[in-house]
Design an enzyme around this catalytic site. Structure first.
Site, PDB file in Angstrom:
ATOM      1  N   GLY A  75      60.899  81.599  42.457  1.00  0.00           N
ATOM      2  CA  GLY A  75      62.057  80.797  42.066  1.00  0.00           C
ATOM      3  C   GLY A  75      63.322  81.151  42.808  1.00  0.00           C
ATOM      4  O   GLY A  75      64.298  80.402  42.758  1.00  0.00           O
ATOM      5  N   HIS A 135      78.188  76.171  40.160  1.00  0.00           N
ATOM      6  CA  HIS A 135      77.413  77.255  39.546  1.00  0.00           C
ATOM      7  C   HIS A 135      78.345  78.414  39.192  1.00  0.00           C
ATOM      8  O   HIS A 135      79.478  78.487  39.671  1.00  0.00           O
ATOM      9  CB  HIS A 135      76.328  77.777  40.500  1.00  0.00           C
ATOM     10  CG  HIS A 135      75.125  76.893  40.565  1.00  0.00           C
ATOM     11  ND1 HIS A 135      75.034  75.840  41.443  1.00  0.00           N
ATOM     12  CD2 HIS A 135      73.965  76.897  39.860  1.00  0.00           C
ATOM     13  CE1 HIS A 135      73.866  75.230  41.282  1.00  0.00           C
ATOM     14  NE2 HIS A 135      73.199  75.855  40.321  1.00  0.00           N
ATOM     15  N   LYS A 139      76.350  83.596  41.622  1.00  0.00           N
ATOM     16  CA  LYS A 139      75.320  83.004  42.499  1.00  0.00           C
ATOM     17  C   LYS A 139      75.593  83.392  43.952  1.00  0.00           C
ATOM     18  O   LYS A 139      76.700  83.223  44.450  1.00  0.00           O
ATOM     19  CB  LYS A 139      75.307  81.474  42.338  1.00  0.00           C
ATOM     20  CG  LYS A 139      74.153  80.832  43.087  1.00  0.00           C
ATOM     21  CD  LYS A 139      73.925  79.409  42.627  1.00  0.00           C
ATOM     22  CE  LYS A 139      72.842  78.718  43.432  1.00  0.00           C
ATOM     23  NZ  LYS A 139      71.536  79.365  43.319  1.00  0.00           N
ATOM     24  N   THR A 146      68.856  73.684  44.902  1.00  0.00           N
ATOM     25  CA  THR A 146      68.699  72.355  44.288  1.00  0.00           C
ATOM     26  C   THR A 146      69.457  71.298  45.095  1.00  0.00           C
ATOM     27  O   THR A 146      68.933  70.210  45.358  1.00  0.00           O
ATOM     28  CB  THR A 146      69.231  72.393  42.840  1.00  0.00           C
ATOM     29  OG1 THR A 146      68.541  73.434  42.167  1.00  0.00           O
ATOM     30  CG2 THR A 146      69.041  71.081  42.125  1.00  0.00           C
TER      31      THR A 146
HETATM   32  N1  LIG Z   1      64.324  78.012  40.964  1.00  0.00           N
HETATM   33  C1  LIG Z   1      65.077  77.972  39.856  1.00  0.00           C
HETATM   34  O1  LIG Z   1      64.875  77.157  38.953  1.00  0.00           O
HETATM   35  C2  LIG Z   1      66.194  78.981  39.693  1.00  0.00           C
HETATM   36  C3  LIG Z   1      66.948  79.015  38.514  1.00  0.00           C
HETATM   37  C4  LIG Z   1      67.920  80.014  38.379  1.00  0.00           C
HETATM   38  C5  LIG Z   1      68.108  80.934  39.404  1.00  0.00           C
HETATM   39  N2  LIG Z   1      67.370  80.844  40.543  1.00  0.00           N
HETATM   40  C6  LIG Z   1      67.471  81.826  41.634  1.00  0.00           C
HETATM   41  O2  LIG Z   1      66.781  82.993  41.233  1.00  0.00           O
HETATM   42  C7  LIG Z   1      67.355  84.141  41.853  1.00  0.00           C
HETATM   43  C8  LIG Z   1      67.693  85.181  40.786  1.00  0.00           C
HETATM   44  O3  LIG Z   1      68.685  84.672  39.913  1.00  0.00           O
HETATM   45  P1  LIG Z   1      69.329  85.581  38.767  1.00  0.00           P
HETATM   46  O4  LIG Z   1      70.381  84.736  38.159  1.00  0.00           O
HETATM   47  O5  LIG Z   1      68.280  86.183  37.922  1.00  0.00           O
HETATM   48  O6  LIG Z   1      70.023  86.720  39.671  1.00  0.00           O
HETATM   49  P2  LIG Z   1      70.360  88.221  39.235  1.00  0.00           P
HETATM   50  O7  LIG Z   1      71.330  88.722  40.274  1.00  0.00           O
HETATM   51  O8  LIG Z   1      70.767  88.275  37.802  1.00  0.00           O
HETATM   52  O9  LIG Z   1      68.972  88.971  39.380  1.00  0.00           O
HETATM   53  C9  LIG Z   1      68.395  89.329  40.604  1.00  0.00           C
HETATM   54  C10 LIG Z   1      67.686  90.652  40.401  1.00  0.00           C
HETATM   55  O10 LIG Z   1      66.895  90.979  41.544  1.00  0.00           O
HETATM   56  C11 LIG Z   1      66.892  92.392  41.639  1.00  0.00           C
HETATM   57  N3  LIG Z   1      66.454  92.850  42.964  1.00  0.00           N
HETATM   58  C12 LIG Z   1      67.203  93.204  44.049  1.00  0.00           C
HETATM   59  N4  LIG Z   1      66.396  93.619  45.050  1.00  0.00           N
HETATM   60  C13 LIG Z   1      65.122  93.509  44.599  1.00  0.00           C
HETATM   61  C14 LIG Z   1      63.858  93.771  45.168  1.00  0.00           C
HETATM   62  N5  LIG Z   1      63.728  94.226  46.441  1.00  0.00           N
HETATM   63  N6  LIG Z   1      62.751  93.546  44.427  1.00  0.00           N
HETATM   64  C15 LIG Z   1      62.857  93.070  43.153  1.00  0.00           C
HETATM   65  N7  LIG Z   1      64.046  92.816  42.557  1.00  0.00           N
HETATM   66  C16 LIG Z   1      65.160  93.029  43.271  1.00  0.00           C
HETATM   67  C17 LIG Z   1      68.325  92.782  41.317  1.00  0.00           C
HETATM   68  O11 LIG Z   1      68.389  94.136  40.923  1.00  0.00           O
HETATM   69  C18 LIG Z   1      68.641  91.823  40.172  1.00  0.00           C
HETATM   70  O12 LIG Z   1      68.381  92.393  38.905  1.00  0.00           O
HETATM   71  C19 LIG Z   1      68.570  83.606  42.634  1.00  0.00           C
HETATM   72  O13 LIG Z   1      68.174  83.354  43.976  1.00  0.00           O
HETATM   73  C20 LIG Z   1      68.887  82.285  41.951  1.00  0.00           C
HETATM   74  O14 LIG Z   1      69.532  81.363  42.797  1.00  0.00           O
HETATM   75  C21 LIG Z   1      66.416  79.889  40.700  1.00  0.00           C
END
Ligand SMILES: NC(=O)c1ccc[n+]([C@@H]2O[C@H](COP(=O)([O-])OP(=O)(O)OC[C@H]3O[C@@H](n4cnc5c(N)ncnc54)[C@H](O)[C@@H]3O)[C@@H](O)[C@H]2O)c1
Length: 240
Positions: A75, A135, A139, A146
């Site tokens: 995602g 957003h 972000k 999207t």
């Molecule tokens: N496709 C969708 O429907 C959708 C919806 C919401 C968010 N997103 C995307 O999902 C991603 C995460 O969003 P979020 O709001 O949870 O962000 P967030 O910053 O809250 O969480 C990201 C997490 O990834 C961790 N991380 C960093 N390096 C890592 C690694 N090497 N391995 C594993 N984890 C690691 C960080 O510590 C952090 O906790 C973003 O790219 C966001 O745009 C997608």
């Protein structure tokens, strides 16, 4: 289903909640502090990995899962220039990969309407089109995945647009995407067609992150026992 969550941030926590509500167990969570736990012997305990980390780390994490032979639902946005490499790896390893730039069911209906509207607008050259998205301030990527999907779908149907640009267009063939990062907005997208006479708009606003998490867990359920690369059109049965 036993799930490994890779990226235990805002989305990772929401996915854990939804997965448990739907009767699944989360056997491992990987975050930036325990990336060493991303090992084949740990992944092999699970049926599926769900990856929501960062644009910088997502592609390597997904490749790792495919090489370890575990189906992966991805995602994270902002890394899709590596999509072809991931799809090749999925086929090479006879694996399972699901990606959506947005897991919300409402947004995928919005994508469908966007494609239909763009095809219709091909006939009405008086309308110009632009995209607006907003957003939360945390972000990391801009424009949103999207908004890029919306733009690419319009470009695929509307011959007067050939590329997108994040900001003001330099030429008429560019489709502008205007991005705002403000407060804690979960996600707003608008596709706006404008002529001298009127404005026609498609609008979607997410109320929380829960819809994304639900879609991702449904995708994980959907790919059990399947091989290949999948997306939301497969899950929801939406044709092009
Ligand atoms: N496709 C969708 O429907 C959708 C919806 C919401 C968010 N997103 C995307 O999902 C991603 C995460 O969003 P979020 O709001 O949870 O962000 P967030 O910053 O809250 O969480 C990201 C997490 O990834 C961790 N991380 C960093 N390096 C890592 C690694 N090497 N391995 C594993 N984890 C690691 C960080 O510590 C952090 O906790 C973003 O790219 C966001 O745009 C997608």
């Amino acid at each position: 289903m036993k799930i490994v969550i890779i990226g235990y941030g805002k989305m990772g926590h929401e996915i854990e909640k939804v997965a448990r509500e739907r009767g699944h167990s989360v056997v491992l969570t990987i975050d930036e502090n325990n990336t060493g736990d991303l090992a084949p012997e740990n992944l092999n305990q699970a049926d599926t990995a769900i990856e929501f980390s960062t644009p910088e780390t997502a592609a390597d994490n997904i490749l790792f899962c495919l090489e370890a032979g575990i189906p992966v639902v991805a995602g994270t946005t902002g890394w899709t220039h590596k999509m072809e490499e991931i799809k090749r790896s999925c086929i090479h390893h006879d694996g399972t990969f699901f990606y959506a730039s947005n897991y919300s069911i409402g947004v995928n209906i919005f994508f469908y309407l966007n494609r239909k509207l763009a095809a219709l607008m091909e006939r009405y050259a008086q309308y110009d089109v632009h995209i607006r998205e907003a957003h939360h301030i945390h972000k990391k990527d801009s424009p949103s995945g999207t908004a890029i999907t919306l733009a690419e779908d319009i470009i695929g149907k509307l011959s007067r647009k050939s590329s997108w640009i994040n900001g003001h267009p330099l030429e008429r063939a560019q489709l502008p995407i205007f991005s705002i990062r403000e407060g804690e907005i979960p996600g707003i997208h608008r596709v706006i067609y404008e002529s001298e006479e009127d404005t026609l708009e498609l609008f979607h606003s997410a109320k929380s992150r829960r819809g994304f998490a639900l879609g991702a867990v449904m995708a994980a359920e959907f790919i059990q026992g399947k091989k290949g690369c999948f997306g939301m059109n497969d899950l929801l049965g939406l044709e092009d």
